[in-house]
Design an enzyme around this catalytic site. Structure first.
Site, PDB file in Angstrom:
ATOM      1  N   GLU A 199      -5.122  -8.812   0.134  1.00 41.34           N
ATOM      2  CA  GLU A 199      -6.027  -8.519   1.114  1.00 41.34           C
ATOM      3  C   GLU A 199      -7.347  -8.417   1.023  1.00 41.34           C
ATOM      4  O   GLU A 199      -7.616  -7.576   0.140  1.00 41.34           O
ATOM      5  CB  GLU A 199      -5.538  -7.139   2.140  1.00 41.34           C
ATOM      6  CG  GLU A 199      -3.918  -7.406   2.792  1.00 41.34           C
ATOM      7  CD  GLU A 199      -3.401  -6.154   3.506  1.00 41.34           C
ATOM      8  OE1 GLU A 199      -4.657  -5.550   3.693  1.00 41.34           O
ATOM      9  OE2 GLU A 199      -2.272  -5.842   4.029  1.00 41.34           O
ATOM     10  N   SER A 233     -30.844  16.751  -4.000  1.00 43.16           N
ATOM     11  CA  SER A 233     -31.420  15.109  -4.064  1.00 43.16           C
ATOM     12  C   SER A 233     -30.091  14.344  -3.594  1.00 43.16           C
ATOM     13  O   SER A 233     -30.055  13.312  -2.929  1.00 43.16           O
ATOM     14  CB  SER A 233     -32.019  14.553  -5.165  1.00 43.16           C
ATOM     15  OG  SER A 233     -31.330  14.614  -6.349  1.00 43.16           O
ATOM     16  N   GLU A 274       0.804  -1.348  -0.093  1.00 41.71           N
ATOM     17  CA  GLU A 274      -0.124  -0.139  -0.178  1.00 41.71           C
ATOM     18  C   GLU A 274       0.908   1.286  -0.102  1.00 41.71           C
ATOM     19  O   GLU A 274       0.721   2.156   0.702  1.00 41.71           O
ATOM     20  CB  GLU A 274      -0.854  -0.027   1.114  1.00 41.71           C
ATOM     21  CG  GLU A 274      -1.881  -1.034   1.008  1.00 41.71           C
ATOM     22  CD  GLU A 274      -2.767  -1.113   2.398  1.00 41.71           C
ATOM     23  OE1 GLU A 274      -2.809  -0.405   3.240  1.00 41.71           O
ATOM     24  OE2 GLU A 274      -3.962  -2.021   2.424  1.00 41.71           O
TER      25      GLU A 274
END
Length: 814
Positions: free
Chosen positions: A316, A612, A193
């Site tokens: 992972e 919305s 990572e």
């Protein structure tokens, strides 16, 4: 330790059959015989032939199928620092018995590396890593080793590239040299990572600079490994994207070093995020939409890489425990089946942490008793992967109870060891307690002092707060301001715009209005009067329960029952928007239990003004062609609510679907936002007292309806926007105002809206109001799916929240 048999005569006999190889024997060899393609010792036992086989990366990954992470172990500062026991071969054998065919061994080298320029790795640490790798290989499994939690010095920016690369290359030179003679059952992973920690784009695919530097890091490591000799010229190597994400922006910019056919793409995919990782997200998984969505995500990876000959390993994945075992089982089986059927191997992230209902509970194996916390999940993984376990799993029979603290005077929160100070020793001790490395604190009041957010639980939330305190990002703990739940001061906290003029009960209308309370007992019910089809979400002790509706009637609803007797925390959230009618809360009932003191209001407050998108219109829908259904409007999972939770803030949402500043959607008649904004109850004409809720942050996300079916007049739009900002500034003189655009516009409409809003922000800044900012959300492109009527999906709301959270943190230092 393996014994390599170098016998020229045997090699001469077999080289034409088997090619180049190493021969591994478990005991001294006294004689050999050949049986077909097998090499047997004098007793007739087969000797294992292990070398760098003529096998493609695609086929190797197909062999692996399903793997397991030895998490929070060698990736900790020391092997047992985070509460897990020392790894044993018996532990790995237990993993193999269940059918796992590979173990990813995350390794953090940082605290075991000497100074520049050699960056010599501590010999004892390298030996221990090799010992654990041998445990795995001796079980006939694949092993992956990497450079894991080393992000403090692997920094993917141009300014840090050279320094980081020099150290990374030196570290990999030593690792590669140590393992150069191992066969192809050992894989390397360049980094884990890699990302620019703390940057706004850290988990959003990174910046171009981040991705470019990561590509250069990957190339440098692959070249270093290939040049180190032995079998490393053919070693299979995993390379990650920025943060190992599967987002398109990261995948598109990933460069395979030298287009090497033995390089494998490394991705981490805890999908879907709100089920797999978010403790406040959904606890249910298993609908046809859920399955189709996950399959679609895996299809995208397959079509991009595997279909084109590039192997992929999802290094992972996993799901946290939210007391939702059946959904986790269904998810595990489907995930494994869909991935493996596409030639993608998957590795469950097992960090050894077990505390049901907590945000870090990924553990499958009880490493102390060598039994399984969740045998059902393990079996589901094997069914999905098409693997037969060697034995039936032994479950772990009991849960670890969380102690209930007794209130004691003069508690110093955070001081778990009772030495009168709050420092890193307390932080380490708290982490060990959470990971079950210790069963109690040295101080008699340690249990109370550890619960720094006063939620009657000791978990990773407390640990995060402790770290923030030590890093001086907070100056006190929430527990210092909170009241102790008791029966002397019962009450309810109302979050949102409520009208209390009716003695029968308070009324609300806007999206996200919610009531929050503490109660003692085993059950809770509520009586609600609703003017339309309104949907609600109860969250008990942090666990979201299935939503329910009250449709134009008065109804008593059993929210929860069968709880362990004690103190509990309840949030009851209005999922649907104001246009579906007002709601009145007529009372709560706790059976033989009782209402306790009201929770303390959060200090941080955010007001959201929108349409919305802010309402979360259709975000749980299954198709962009599907029309609006109230059930699928979940404001709890709107970008607004997620952002507020990210920042430990409350959220007031003043939003109405189809509304605009100068025109409503399609030119529909009716009130505009400035007509709705002043009201508590927009249908009843009850006006809001702005002094009751003074936010530090106001987020405006308007303009979509002004530029969707036709384009607003510039002068009218800019004037209306400035009038809204003036109204906000009049009510909240010190607020930071974030003016947002996206994610539903496109083309000319997007260009005009962006241009006009930017002009408004610039005009405010030039006039001296420097607390007005522009934010553009990621525009949806279908990669994260759609809700109903082309509205943002929950995944898109999450991306919006990540962007907005980063912007607010940057401006306010939260």
């Amino acid at each position: 330790m393996k014994k390599i048999v170098s016998l020229v005569c045997v090699l001469v006999m077999l080289v034409s059959i088997l090619g180049s190889f190493s021969v591994v024997a478990a005991s001294p060899v006294k004689g050999f015989q050949v049986s077909g393609t097998k090499l047997l010792d004098a007793s007739g036992n087969e000797l294992v032939m292990r070398g760098m086989r003529d096998i493609s990366a695609i086929d190797l990954v197909k062999e692996i199928k399903i793997g397991w992470n030895l998490g929070n172990t060698l990736d900790a500062p020391t092997e047992t620092a985070w509460g897990n026991p020392r790894t044993t071969k018996a532990m790995i054998e237990k993993v193999r018995e269940m059918g796992f065919n590979a173990v990813r061994v995350p390794v953090t080298w940082d605290t075991h590396i000497g100074p520049a320029p050699d960056y010599k790795i501590d010999e004892a640490w390298l030996n221990r890593v090799e010992e654990v790798v041998n445990y795995v290989l001796d079980c006939g499994m694949y092993a992956i080793i990497n450079v894991h939690h080393d992000n403090t010095w692997i920094i993917p920016t141009y300014a840090n590239e050279q320094r980081s690369k020099e150290k990374l290359v030196k570290v990999w030179e030593q690792i590669a040299t140590r393992f150069k003679d191992y066969d192809d059952h050992l894989l390397f992973e360049t980094m884990n990572e890699p990302r620019e920690v703390g940057s706004p784009m850290e988990w959003m695919g990174g910046t171009y600079e981040n991705r470019d530097v990561i590509n250069r890091f990957n190339l440098a490591v692959v070249n270093t490994i290939r040049a180190s000799g032995g079998n490393n010229d053919k070693r299979f190597i995993l390379v990650p994207t920025n943060a190992a994400t599967g987002l398109d922006v990261a995948l598109n910019d990933l460069v395979i070093p030298n287009n090497d056919s033995r390089v494998i793409v490394s991705i981490h995919a805890y999908s879907p995020y709100f089920f797999a990782m978010d403790v406040n997200g959904t606890s249910y998984w298993g609908s046809d939409y859920d399955k189709a969505s996950l399959t679609s995500e895996l299809d995208a990876i397959y079509n991009r890489f595997v279909k084109n000959g590039r192997a992929v390993i999802i290094g992972e994945f996993g799901t946290i425990d939210k007391n939702n075992l059946s959904s986790r089982v269904a998810h595990a089986e489907h995930y494994a089946r869909e991935a493996v059927s596409r030639g993608i191997a998957v590795f469950w992230w097992d960090n050894g942490y077990y505390n049901p209902g907590d945000a870090e509970t990924y553990a499958l194996l009880n490493r102390k008793t060598l039994s399984w916390y969740y045998p059902e999940i393990v079996q589901a993984l094997m069914r999905g992967a098409g693997v037969e376990p060697l034995v039936s799993p032994t479950p772990t029979p009991t849960l670890m109870p969380t102690p209930s603290p007794t209130v004691t005077a003069n508690i110093l929160y955070g001081d778990v060891n009772g030495d009168g100070k709050i420092n890193s020793t307390d932080c380490t001790m708290l982490k060990r307690y959470i990971l079950r490395g210790i069963e109690e604190f040295p101080s008699p009041s340690g249990i109370i002092a550890a619960d720094v957010n006063a939620d009657l639980k000791i978990n990773s939330t407390d640990l995060v707060l402790m770290k923030k305190y030590l890093l001086r990002s907070i100056d006190k703990f929430p527990a210092e301001d909170s009241q102790t739940p008791d029966e002397d001061n019962p009450g309810i906290l109302y979050n949102g715009r409520f009208d209390f003029s009716d003695p029968n009960g308070p009324k609300c209308a806007w999206s996200g209005s919610n009531v929050e309370l503490n109660f003692y007992g085993t059950e809770a019910s509520v009586t609600i009067k609703s003017g339309g089809e309104n949907w609600f979400q109860a969250i008990v002790d942090g666990n979201p329960l299935p939503p329910f509706s009250v449709n134009a009637t008065t109804s008593t609803v059993k929210l929860v029952s069968g709880l362990a007797e004690g103190a509990h925390h309840l949030v009851l959230w209005k999922r649907t928007e104001a246009s579906l009618g007002e709601v009145q809360f007529l009372g709560f009932d706790f059976g033989s239990g009782k209402l306790l003191a009201a929770p303390k209001p959060l200090e941080r407050k955010i007001e959201f003004i929108g349409d919305s998108i802010t309402c979360a219109y259709g975000n749980e829908g299954t198709s962009k062609e599907q029309s609006f259904t109230p059930k699928n409007e979940n404001s709890y999972m709107s970008y607004a609510a997620i952002t507020a939770r990210n920042l430990n803030a409350s959220a007031n949402m003043i939003a109405w679907s189809g509304i605009g500043l100068t025109m409503n959607y399609g030119g529909a008649p009716g009130p505009l936002i400035m007509d709705r904004y002043p009201y508590t109850l927009p249908y009843s004409g009850v006006r809001w007292d702005f002094s009751k809720y003074v936010p530090q942050v106001v987020v405006i996300n308007l303009g979509t309806n002004d530029f969707s079916t036709s384009f607003a007049d510039k002068t009218k739009f800019v004037t209306a926007y400035k009038n809204l900002i003036s109204e906000v500034r009049r009510n909240y003189p010190d607020a930071h105002i974030f003016c947002c655009v996206g994610p539903m516009l496109w083309g000319t409409g997007l260009d005009l809206c962006r241009s006009y809003v930017t002009e408004v922000v610039n005009d405010c800044n030039r006039s001296g109001d420097l607390k007005v900012y522009f934010v553009e959300f990621p525009q949806q492109d279908g990669s994260t799916g759609y809700g109903e009527d082309w509205h943002p999906s929950i995944a898109t709301h999450q991306l919006m929240a990540e962007r907005l959270t980063a912007e607010i943190k940057n401006k306010l230092g939260w």
